[in-house]
Scaffold this motif. Structure first.
Motif: not given
Length: 117
Positions: A93-98
């Motif tokens: 999820d964090r990678i997608a947000e970044l």
């Protein structure tokens, strides 16, 4: 072995080893003078802690995982695999947000360059 010896054997500072102890990740014995004494297995334990930290796990989660580590390697008991899957999902999820933020920033920069030309 003493804390300085463990620090040299693992490449981890004495200060960080004390932090691991405060976080209940390491449990040295104490000598008569109160000096810390670590078993030879502490080298493997520190390496395991470092691997789990590098995987992005906070110390509170590592504290839960350590009793479930199997052998000398990175394998863990089935009882904590759901927790690891959850953490992996959080990272995804964090990678997608970044990635989304990077795309937006790139578009903003491109628009700024075009406007300046």
């Amino acid at each position: 072995m003493r804390i300085g010896e463990l620090a040299r054997a693992t490449g981890v500072s004495v200060r960080l080893l004390r932090y691991y102890e405060e976080q209940e990740l390491l449990a040295p014995g104490r000598g008569a003078g109160g000096q810390r004494h670590y078993p030879a297995e502490a080298v493997t334990e520190v390496a395991r802690i470092r691997t789990l930290l590098a995987a992005g796990l906070p110390t509170r989660v590592i504290r839960e995982l350590l009793p479930c580590v199997l052998g000398d390697g990175p394998e863990v008991d089935v009882c904590v695999q759901d927790l690891l899957r959850e953490r992996l999902g959080d990272l995804d999820d964090r990678i997608a947000e970044l990635r989304h933020a990077r795309t937006l920033l790139g578009e903003l920069l491109d628009a700024s360059v075009r406007a300046a030309a």
